[in-house]
Design a protein around this motif. Structure first.
Motif, short mmCIF file in Angstrom:
data_model
loop_
_atom_site.label_atom_id
_atom_site.label_comp_id
_atom_site.label_asym_id
_atom_site.label_seq_id
_atom_site.Cartn_x
_atom_site.Cartn_y
_atom_site.Cartn_z
N VAL A 5 0.71 -1.12 0.03
CA VAL A 5 0.08 -0.16 -0.12
C VAL A 5 0.95 1.27 0.07
CG1 VAL A 5 -1.57 1.24 1.15
CG2 VAL A 5 -2.01 -1.07 1.04
N LEU A 6 1.89 1.23 0.88
CA LEU A 6 2.74 2.51 0.85
C LEU A 6 3.50 2.82 -0.61
CD1 LEU A 6 3.99 4.73 2.49
CD2 LEU A 6 5.78 3.07 3.38
N TYR A 7 4.04 1.51 -0.87
CA TYR A 7 4.64 1.65 -2.34
C TYR A 7 3.90 1.98 -3.31
CZ TYR A 7 7.33 0.15 -6.41
OH TYR A 7 7.94 0.18 -7.69
N ALA A 8 2.44 1.62 -3.45
CA ALA A 8 1.50 2.27 -4.56
C ALA A 8 1.17 3.65 -4.41
CB ALA A 8 0.13 1.37 -4.50
N GLN A 9 1.20 4.00 -2.87
CA GLN A 9 0.87 5.43 -2.84
C GLN A 9 1.96 6.20 -3.18
OE1 GLN A 9 0.04 5.49 1.47
NE2 GLN A 9 -2.42 5.19 1.00
N ALA A 12 2.38 6.69 -7.08
CA ALA A 12 1.35 7.61 -7.69
C ALA A 12 1.93 9.11 -7.47
CB ALA A 12 0.03 7.54 -6.95
N LYS A 13 2.55 9.29 -6.28
CA LYS A 13 3.27 10.52 -6.19
C LYS A 13 4.35 10.80 -7.10
CE LYS A 13 1.82 11.60 -1.19
NZ LYS A 13 1.38 13.16 -1.44
N LEU A 14 5.21 9.64 -7.27
CA LEU A 14 6.11 9.90 -8.03
C LEU A 14 5.79 10.20 -9.70
CD1 LEU A 14 9.43 9.52 -8.77
CD2 LEU A 14 8.88 7.12 -9.05
N ALA A 33 14.32 7.77 -7.73
CA ALA A 33 14.36 8.34 -8.99
C ALA A 33 13.59 7.30 -10.20
CB ALA A 33 15.73 8.62 -9.61
N SER A 34 13.46 6.13 -9.77
CA SER A 34 12.89 5.27 -10.48
C SER A 34 11.91 4.29 -9.70
CB SER A 34 13.71 4.15 -11.24
OG SER A 34 14.73 3.42 -10.23
N TYR A 35 11.06 3.35 -10.21
CA TYR A 35 10.25 2.41 -9.64
C TYR A 35 11.09 1.39 -8.69
CZ TYR A 35 6.34 4.27 -12.45
OH TYR A 35 5.70 4.86 -13.14
N VAL A 42 11.64 1.88 0.06
CA VAL A 42 10.52 1.74 0.94
C VAL A 42 10.68 0.41 1.80
CG1 VAL A 42 8.09 0.76 1.12
CG2 VAL A 42 8.51 2.76 -0.43
N SER A 43 11.19 -0.64 1.21
CA SER A 43 11.58 -1.68 1.94
C SER A 43 12.63 -1.57 2.91
CB SER A 43 12.06 -2.76 0.95
OG SER A 43 11.24 -3.35 -0.15
N LYS A 44 13.68 -0.76 2.60
CA LYS A 44 14.52 -0.46 3.73
C LYS A 44 14.20 0.12 4.78
CE LYS A 44 18.60 -0.60 0.77
NZ LYS A 44 19.72 0.26 -0.02
#
Length: 405
Positions: A5-9, A12-14, A33-35, A42-44
Protein backbone atom coordinates in the motif's frame (compact mmCIF):
# COMPACT_ATOMS: atom_id res chain seq x y z
CA UNK A 1 0.17 -5.53 2.66
CA UNK A 2 1.38 -2.38 4.41
CA UNK A 3 4.50 -2.31 2.25
CA UNK A 4 2.45 -2.76 -0.96
CA UNK A 5 0.00 0.00 0.00
CA UNK A 6 2.79 2.45 0.92
CA UNK A 7 4.68 1.65 -2.30
CA UNK A 8 1.54 2.13 -4.43
CA UNK A 9 0.86 5.51 -2.82
CA UNK A 10 4.44 6.67 -3.40
CA UNK A 11 4.37 5.46 -7.02
CA UNK A 12 1.32 7.67 -7.56
CA UNK A 13 3.20 10.61 -6.05
CA UNK A 14 6.28 9.83 -8.17
CA UNK A 15 4.18 9.78 -11.36
CA UNK A 16 2.51 13.08 -10.52
CA UNK A 17 5.73 14.77 -9.42
CA UNK A 18 4.34 15.40 -5.93
CA UNK A 19 6.98 13.15 -4.36
CA UNK A 20 9.76 15.65 -5.06
CA UNK A 21 7.66 18.79 -4.55
CA UNK A 22 6.37 17.72 -1.12
CA UNK A 23 9.56 16.10 0.18
CA UNK A 24 11.63 17.49 3.04
CA UNK A 25 15.19 16.78 4.22
CA UNK A 26 16.75 14.29 4.69
CA UNK A 27 14.94 13.09 1.53
CA UNK A 28 17.38 11.95 -1.18
CA UNK A 29 15.89 12.29 -4.67
CA UNK A 30 18.62 10.08 -6.17
CA UNK A 31 17.40 7.11 -4.15
CA UNK A 32 13.82 7.47 -5.42
CA UNK A 33 14.33 8.32 -9.08
CA UNK A 34 12.80 5.11 -10.47
CA UNK A 35 10.21 2.53 -9.47
CA UNK A 36 12.96 0.08 -8.52
CA UNK A 37 14.78 2.69 -6.42
CA UNK A 38 11.53 3.64 -4.73
CA UNK A 39 10.76 0.00 -3.90
CA UNK A 40 14.19 -0.49 -2.32
CA UNK A 41 13.81 2.72 -0.31
CA UNK A 42 10.39 1.68 1.00
CA UNK A 43 11.61 -1.81 1.94
CA UNK A 44 14.65 -0.49 3.78
CA UNK A 45 12.66 2.18 5.61
CA UNK A 46 10.06 -0.32 6.82
CA UNK A 47 12.76 -2.81 7.83
CA UNK A 48 14.52 -0.13 9.89
CA UNK A 49 11.24 0.98 11.47
CA UNK A 50 10.39 -2.59 12.45
CA UNK A 51 13.69 -4.18 13.43
CA UNK A 52 16.14 -1.45 14.43
CA UNK A 53 17.08 -1.19 18.10
CA UNK A 54 15.94 2.43 18.04
CA UNK A 55 12.70 1.55 16.25
CA UNK A 56 10.13 4.31 16.74
CA UNK A 57 7.43 1.85 15.71
CA UNK A 58 8.16 -0.57 18.53
CA UNK A 59 8.78 2.24 20.98
CA UNK A 60 5.30 3.61 20.30
CA UNK A 61 3.71 0.14 20.68
CA UNK A 62 5.62 -0.60 23.88
CA UNK A 63 4.62 2.75 25.35
CA UNK A 64 0.93 2.11 24.74
CA UNK A 65 0.35 -1.64 24.15
CA UNK A 66 -3.37 -1.54 24.98
CA UNK A 67 -3.89 0.76 21.98
CA UNK A 68 -2.16 -1.56 19.49
CA UNK A 69 -2.56 -5.11 20.81
CA UNK A 70 -5.60 -7.26 21.49
CA UNK A 71 -5.53 -9.64 24.41
CA UNK A 72 -7.53 -12.29 26.21
CA UNK A 73 -5.18 -13.05 29.12
CA UNK A 74 -7.42 -15.42 31.06
CA UNK A 75 -8.06 -17.67 28.07
CA UNK A 76 -4.46 -17.43 26.86
CA UNK A 77 -3.05 -18.38 30.26
CA UNK A 78 -5.47 -21.31 30.42
CA UNK A 79 -4.53 -22.42 26.89
CA UNK A 80 -0.79 -22.43 27.64
CA UNK A 81 -1.23 -23.98 31.09
CA UNK A 82 -3.31 -26.87 29.70
CA UNK A 83 -0.62 -27.63 27.13
CA UNK A 84 2.08 -27.81 29.78
CA UNK A 85 -0.06 -29.89 32.13
CA UNK A 86 -0.48 -32.38 29.28
CA UNK A 87 3.29 -32.71 29.05
CA UNK A 88 3.82 -30.43 26.07
CA UNK A 89 6.98 -28.32 25.89
CA UNK A 90 6.43 -24.68 24.93
CA UNK A 91 8.99 -22.33 23.40
CA UNK A 92 8.60 -18.67 22.47
CA UNK A 93 10.60 -17.70 19.37
CA UNK A 94 10.51 -14.05 18.30
CA UNK A 95 12.58 -11.65 16.23
CA UNK A 96 11.94 -8.87 18.72
CA UNK A 97 14.52 -7.91 21.35
CA UNK A 98 14.22 -8.76 25.01
CA UNK A 99 12.93 -5.40 26.25
CA UNK A 100 10.08 -5.22 23.73
CA UNK A 101 9.23 -8.93 24.17
CA UNK A 102 9.11 -8.58 27.95
CA UNK A 103 6.75 -5.59 27.78
CA UNK A 104 4.37 -7.17 25.28
CA UNK A 105 4.26 -10.60 26.93
CA UNK A 106 3.57 -9.00 30.31
CA UNK A 107 0.68 -7.19 28.66
CA UNK A 108 -0.91 -10.01 26.65
CA UNK A 109 -0.67 -12.51 29.54
CA UNK A 110 -1.30 -9.87 32.22
CA UNK A 111 1.36 -11.54 34.32
CA UNK A 112 4.84 -10.22 35.24
CA UNK A 113 5.97 -13.85 35.54
CA UNK A 114 4.91 -14.73 31.99
CA UNK A 115 8.07 -16.80 31.46
CA UNK A 116 6.58 -19.46 33.73
CA UNK A 117 4.28 -20.40 30.85
CA UNK A 118 7.23 -21.33 28.59
CA UNK A 119 10.04 -23.84 28.85
CA UNK A 120 12.29 -21.83 26.57
CA UNK A 121 12.46 -18.29 25.16
CA UNK A 122 14.39 -17.09 22.09
CA UNK A 123 14.54 -13.35 21.32
CA UNK A 124 16.27 -11.61 18.40
CA UNK A 125 15.92 -14.97 16.67
CA UNK A 126 16.54 -13.61 13.15
CA UNK A 127 13.84 -15.68 11.52
CA UNK A 128 13.86 -17.18 8.92
CA UNK A 129 17.62 -17.75 9.46
CA UNK A 130 16.71 -19.32 12.80
CA UNK A 131 15.19 -22.20 10.82
CA UNK A 132 17.30 -22.25 7.66
CA UNK A 133 20.80 -22.06 9.20
CA UNK A 134 21.98 -24.82 11.51
CA UNK A 135 24.98 -23.09 13.11
CA UNK A 136 24.35 -19.58 14.42
CA UNK A 137 25.79 -17.87 17.50
CA UNK A 138 23.62 -18.14 20.57
CA UNK A 139 23.80 -16.06 23.73
CA UNK A 140 22.15 -16.72 27.06
CA UNK A 141 20.44 -13.66 28.50
CA UNK A 142 20.71 -13.12 32.22
CA UNK A 143 17.50 -11.23 32.78
CA UNK A 144 16.86 -11.66 36.52
CA UNK A 145 18.14 -8.80 38.65
CA UNK A 146 19.73 -11.02 41.29
CA UNK A 147 21.54 -13.07 38.66
CA UNK A 148 22.81 -9.93 36.93
CA UNK A 149 24.29 -8.61 40.18
CA UNK A 150 25.88 -12.00 40.90
CA UNK A 151 27.35 -12.20 37.40
CA UNK A 152 28.81 -8.71 37.63
CA UNK A 153 30.28 -9.23 41.09
CA UNK A 154 31.76 -12.57 40.07
CA UNK A 155 34.14 -10.65 37.82
CA UNK A 156 35.75 -9.09 40.95
CA UNK A 157 34.60 -5.69 39.82
CA UNK A 158 32.31 -3.31 41.67
CA UNK A 159 28.79 -2.99 40.32
CA UNK A 160 28.92 -0.16 37.79
CA UNK A 161 26.45 2.64 38.39
CA UNK A 162 26.10 3.01 34.62
CA UNK A 163 24.57 -0.46 34.24
CA UNK A 164 20.86 -0.89 34.98
CA UNK A 165 19.94 -4.17 36.62
CA UNK A 166 16.89 -4.18 34.31
CA UNK A 167 19.16 -4.64 31.28
CA UNK A 168 20.11 -8.25 30.47
CA UNK A 169 23.66 -9.50 30.27
CA UNK A 170 24.73 -11.87 27.49
CA UNK A 171 27.10 -14.79 27.56
CA UNK A 172 27.77 -17.10 24.65
CA UNK A 173 26.57 -20.68 24.91
CA UNK A 174 26.49 -23.78 22.76
CA UNK A 175 23.43 -25.42 24.28
CA UNK A 176 20.11 -24.35 25.74
CA UNK A 177 18.54 -25.35 29.03
CA UNK A 178 14.93 -25.28 30.15
CA UNK A 179 13.78 -22.02 31.69
CA UNK A 180 16.44 -20.03 29.87
CA UNK A 181 16.20 -16.93 27.71
CA UNK A 182 18.43 -16.83 24.63
CA UNK A 183 19.39 -14.39 21.91
CA UNK A 184 19.97 -15.76 18.42
CA UNK A 185 20.50 -19.50 18.15
CA UNK A 186 18.72 -21.85 15.80
CA UNK A 187 15.89 -24.36 15.66
CA UNK A 188 18.40 -27.15 16.31
CA UNK A 189 18.73 -25.91 19.90
CA UNK A 190 14.99 -26.50 20.37
CA UNK A 191 15.05 -30.00 18.87
CA UNK A 192 18.10 -30.98 20.90
CA UNK A 193 16.77 -29.70 24.23
CA UNK A 194 13.30 -31.20 23.83
CA UNK A 195 14.61 -34.35 22.10
CA UNK A 196 12.15 -34.00 19.21
CA UNK A 197 12.33 -33.95 15.43
CA UNK A 198 10.22 -33.05 12.41
CA UNK A 199 6.49 -33.69 12.85
CA UNK A 200 6.75 -33.94 16.64
CA UNK A 201 6.84 -30.13 16.73
CA UNK A 202 3.95 -27.76 16.03
CA UNK A 203 5.15 -24.25 15.23
CA UNK A 204 2.59 -21.45 15.55
CA UNK A 205 3.25 -18.23 13.61
CA UNK A 206 1.48 -15.43 11.79
CA UNK A 207 3.74 -14.86 8.75
CA UNK A 208 3.06 -17.01 5.69
CA UNK A 209 6.69 -16.98 4.47
CA UNK A 210 8.90 -16.18 7.46
CA UNK A 211 7.06 -18.64 9.68
CA UNK A 212 5.03 -21.30 7.86
CA UNK A 213 7.05 -21.55 4.63
CA UNK A 214 10.51 -21.49 6.20
CA UNK A 215 9.60 -23.98 8.93
CA UNK A 216 7.87 -26.39 6.58
CA UNK A 217 10.60 -26.26 3.92
CA UNK A 218 13.65 -26.66 6.18
CA UNK A 219 12.65 -28.22 9.50
CA UNK A 220 9.62 -30.26 8.37
CA UNK A 221 7.84 -29.16 11.54
CA UNK A 222 4.08 -29.10 11.56
CA UNK A 223 2.76 -25.58 11.23
CA UNK A 224 -0.21 -23.60 12.53
CA UNK A 225 -0.81 -20.24 10.87
CA UNK A 226 -2.56 -17.42 12.71
CA UNK A 227 -4.76 -15.43 10.28
CA UNK A 228 -6.26 -12.64 12.36
CA UNK A 229 -8.68 -11.55 9.62
CA UNK A 230 -10.36 -14.96 9.64
CA UNK A 231 -12.81 -14.01 12.40
CA UNK A 232 -14.25 -11.12 10.38
CA UNK A 233 -14.24 -13.22 7.21
CA UNK A 234 -16.34 -15.94 8.85
CA UNK A 235 -18.79 -13.37 10.23
CA UNK A 236 -19.15 -11.80 6.78
CA UNK A 237 -19.54 -15.23 5.14
CA UNK A 238 -22.37 -16.13 7.53
CA UNK A 239 -24.04 -12.74 6.96
CA UNK A 240 -24.21 -13.46 3.21
CA UNK A 241 -25.75 -16.94 3.59
CA UNK A 242 -29.13 -16.03 2.07
CA UNK A 243 -27.59 -14.02 -0.77
CA UNK A 244 -25.25 -16.91 -1.54
CA UNK A 245 -28.16 -19.39 -1.60
CA UNK A 246 -30.03 -17.22 -4.12
CA UNK A 247 -26.92 -16.85 -6.25
CA UNK A 248 -26.26 -20.59 -6.18
CA UNK A 249 -29.84 -21.27 -7.28
CA UNK A 250 -29.43 -18.89 -10.21
CA UNK A 251 -26.13 -20.49 -11.19
CA UNK A 252 -27.70 -23.97 -11.13
CA UNK A 253 -30.56 -22.75 -13.30
CA UNK A 254 -28.14 -21.16 -15.78
CA UNK A 255 -26.09 -24.34 -15.94
CA UNK A 256 -29.22 -26.40 -16.59
CA UNK A 257 -30.42 -24.00 -19.29
CA UNK A 258 -26.96 -24.07 -20.83
CA UNK A 259 -27.13 -27.85 -21.18
CA UNK A 260 -30.60 -27.59 -22.74
CA UNK A 261 -29.34 -24.89 -25.10
CA UNK A 262 -26.48 -27.08 -26.27
CA UNK A 263 -28.81 -30.05 -26.72
CA UNK A 264 -31.18 -27.95 -28.85
CA UNK A 265 -28.32 -26.70 -31.00
CA UNK A 266 -27.31 -30.29 -31.74
CA UNK A 267 -30.91 -31.27 -32.53
CA UNK A 268 -31.27 -28.27 -34.84
CA UNK A 269 -28.21 -29.31 -36.79
CA UNK A 270 -29.58 -32.84 -37.13
CA UNK A 271 -33.00 -31.60 -38.31
CA UNK A 272 -31.39 -29.29 -40.84
CA UNK A 273 -29.45 -32.24 -42.22
CA UNK A 274 -32.60 -34.40 -42.32
CA UNK A 275 -34.49 -31.62 -44.12
CA UNK A 276 -31.69 -31.37 -46.64
CA UNK A 277 -32.03 -35.10 -47.37
CA UNK A 278 -35.84 -35.03 -47.90
CA UNK A 279 -37.36 -34.67 -51.37
CA UNK A 280 -41.16 -34.61 -51.13
CA UNK A 281 -43.06 -31.42 -50.27
CA UNK A 282 -44.99 -32.86 -47.31
CA UNK A 283 -41.87 -34.14 -45.55
CA UNK A 284 -40.16 -30.77 -46.09
CA UNK A 285 -43.11 -28.96 -44.46
CA UNK A 286 -42.99 -31.23 -41.41
CA UNK A 287 -39.24 -30.77 -41.08
CA UNK A 288 -39.57 -26.98 -41.39
CA UNK A 289 -42.27 -26.90 -38.70
CA UNK A 290 -40.03 -28.85 -36.38
CA UNK A 291 -37.14 -26.48 -37.11
CA UNK A 292 -39.30 -23.43 -36.34
CA UNK A 293 -40.43 -25.00 -33.07
CA UNK A 294 -36.86 -25.74 -31.99
CA UNK A 295 -35.69 -22.24 -32.94
CA UNK A 296 -38.46 -20.71 -30.84
CA UNK A 297 -37.38 -22.81 -27.88
CA UNK A 298 -33.78 -21.76 -28.55
CA UNK A 299 -34.74 -18.06 -28.44
CA UNK A 300 -36.67 -18.58 -25.21
CA UNK A 301 -33.67 -20.22 -23.55
CA UNK A 302 -31.32 -17.47 -24.75
CA UNK A 303 -33.68 -14.83 -23.37
CA UNK A 304 -33.90 -16.69 -20.07
CA UNK A 305 -30.10 -16.94 -19.83
CA UNK A 306 -29.77 -13.22 -20.57
CA UNK A 307 -32.19 -12.49 -17.73
CA UNK A 308 -30.18 -14.76 -15.44
CA UNK A 309 -26.99 -12.88 -16.38
CA UNK A 310 -28.63 -9.59 -15.39
CA UNK A 311 -29.46 -11.09 -11.99
CA UNK A 312 -26.14 -12.86 -11.53
CA UNK A 313 -23.78 -10.01 -12.39
CA UNK A 314 -24.54 -7.79 -9.37
CA UNK A 315 -24.91 -10.82 -7.10
CA UNK A 316 -21.45 -12.15 -7.94
CA UNK A 317 -19.90 -8.68 -8.00
CA UNK A 318 -21.16 -7.97 -4.46
CA UNK A 319 -20.14 -11.34 -3.06
CA UNK A 320 -17.76 -10.68 -0.17
CA UNK A 321 -18.60 -6.98 0.02
CA UNK A 322 -19.62 -7.50 3.65
CA UNK A 323 -15.95 -8.25 4.36
CA UNK A 324 -14.37 -5.77 1.96
CA UNK A 325 -16.28 -3.77 -0.65
CA UNK A 326 -13.25 -3.58 -2.97
CA UNK A 327 -11.52 -6.97 -2.67
CA UNK A 328 -14.24 -9.25 -1.36
CA UNK A 329 -13.27 -12.18 0.82
CA UNK A 330 -9.65 -12.72 1.83
CA UNK A 331 -9.69 -16.44 1.09
CA UNK A 332 -11.74 -16.38 -2.13
CA UNK A 333 -11.07 -15.11 -5.63
CA UNK A 334 -14.24 -14.20 -7.47
CA UNK A 335 -17.20 -16.36 -6.48
CA UNK A 336 -16.06 -19.99 -6.63
CA UNK A 337 -12.26 -19.98 -6.69
CA UNK A 338 -9.73 -19.87 -3.86
CA UNK A 339 -7.54 -16.80 -3.52
CA UNK A 340 -3.79 -17.07 -3.96
CA UNK A 341 -3.43 -16.43 -0.23
CA UNK A 342 -5.72 -19.35 0.61
CA UNK A 343 -3.74 -21.65 -1.68
CA UNK A 344 -0.55 -20.59 0.12
CA UNK A 345 -2.18 -21.36 3.48
CA UNK A 346 -3.11 -24.85 2.29
CA UNK A 347 0.39 -25.38 0.92
CA UNK A 348 2.43 -24.26 3.93
CA UNK A 349 0.14 -24.60 6.99
CA UNK A 350 -1.15 -27.84 8.45
CA UNK A 351 -3.86 -25.95 10.35
CA UNK A 352 -4.84 -22.29 10.59
CA UNK A 353 -6.89 -20.22 12.99
CA UNK A 354 -7.74 -16.61 13.82
CA UNK A 355 -6.04 -16.58 17.25
CA UNK A 356 -4.02 -18.82 19.53
CA UNK A 357 -6.73 -18.86 22.21
CA UNK A 358 -8.96 -20.87 19.84
CA UNK A 359 -6.92 -23.90 20.89
CA UNK A 360 -8.57 -23.59 24.30
CA UNK A 361 -11.75 -25.03 22.76
CA UNK A 362 -9.89 -28.34 22.26
CA UNK A 363 -7.97 -30.55 24.66
CA UNK A 364 -4.18 -30.78 24.25
CA UNK A 365 -4.75 -34.36 23.06
CA UNK A 366 -7.00 -33.40 20.15
CA UNK A 367 -5.97 -34.62 16.70
CA UNK A 368 -6.96 -32.24 13.91
CA UNK A 369 -8.10 -34.06 10.78
CA UNK A 370 -8.59 -32.49 7.40
CA UNK A 371 -12.06 -32.14 5.95
CA UNK A 372 -12.96 -34.03 2.79
CA UNK A 373 -11.65 -32.11 -0.21
CA UNK A 374 -14.14 -31.86 -3.12
CA UNK A 375 -12.93 -32.97 -6.54
CA UNK A 376 -14.09 -31.49 -9.86
CA UNK A 377 -15.63 -34.80 -10.98
CA UNK A 378 -17.69 -35.30 -7.79
CA UNK A 379 -20.84 -33.79 -9.35
CA UNK A 380 -20.70 -35.58 -12.72
CA UNK A 381 -23.24 -38.29 -11.81
CA UNK A 382 -25.58 -35.70 -10.29
CA UNK A 383 -25.36 -33.56 -13.44
CA UNK A 384 -26.11 -36.51 -15.70
CA UNK A 385 -29.16 -37.54 -13.70
CA UNK A 386 -30.50 -33.99 -13.50
CA UNK A 387 -30.07 -32.95 -17.13
CA UNK A 388 -33.70 -33.48 -18.28
CA UNK A 389 -35.47 -33.89 -14.94
CA UNK A 390 -36.56 -30.32 -14.22
CA UNK A 391 -39.08 -29.37 -16.92
CA UNK A 392 -41.60 -28.32 -14.27
CA UNK A 393 -39.02 -26.06 -12.64
CA UNK A 394 -38.19 -24.54 -16.01
CA UNK A 395 -41.87 -23.87 -16.74
CA UNK A 396 -42.15 -22.08 -13.40
CA UNK A 397 -39.09 -20.04 -14.25
CA UNK A 398 -40.43 -19.08 -17.70
CA UNK A 399 -43.77 -18.17 -16.14
CA UNK A 400 -42.09 -15.91 -13.63
CA UNK A 401 -39.95 -13.97 -16.08
CA UNK A 402 -41.81 -14.30 -19.42
CA UNK A 403 -45.48 -14.31 -18.50
CA UNK A 404 -46.17 -18.03 -18.92
CA UNK A 405 -44.65 -18.48 -22.38
Amino acid sequence: VSEAVLYAQLVAKLDSGALFKESRPPFDANQCASYADLFRAVSKALARAHTAQTSKLKAAVAANPEFYAQRDPIRLRATLADQRLAGKKLALITNSGWSYTNIMMRFVLDDPNWRNFFDLVFVSARKPSFFTTQILPCYELIVDSAHIITALQSKDKPLSTTISIDDPLLRETTQAKEGGVYCGGSARFVEKLFAVTANEVLYVGDHIFMDANAVKATMRWRTALVVQELDNELKAYRAETEDRARTNALLVRKQRLGRRLNTLRCQLRRLEQEKHDKNDHHSLQIAQAQLDQYRQRLVRILNAMATLDELLFPAIRNSGATFNKYWGFLCRAGYNDKSHFQRQIEKYADIYTAKVTNFHAYTPYHYFRTTKQPLPHDDIMHDEEDEFSSEQADREFYSRYFGGK
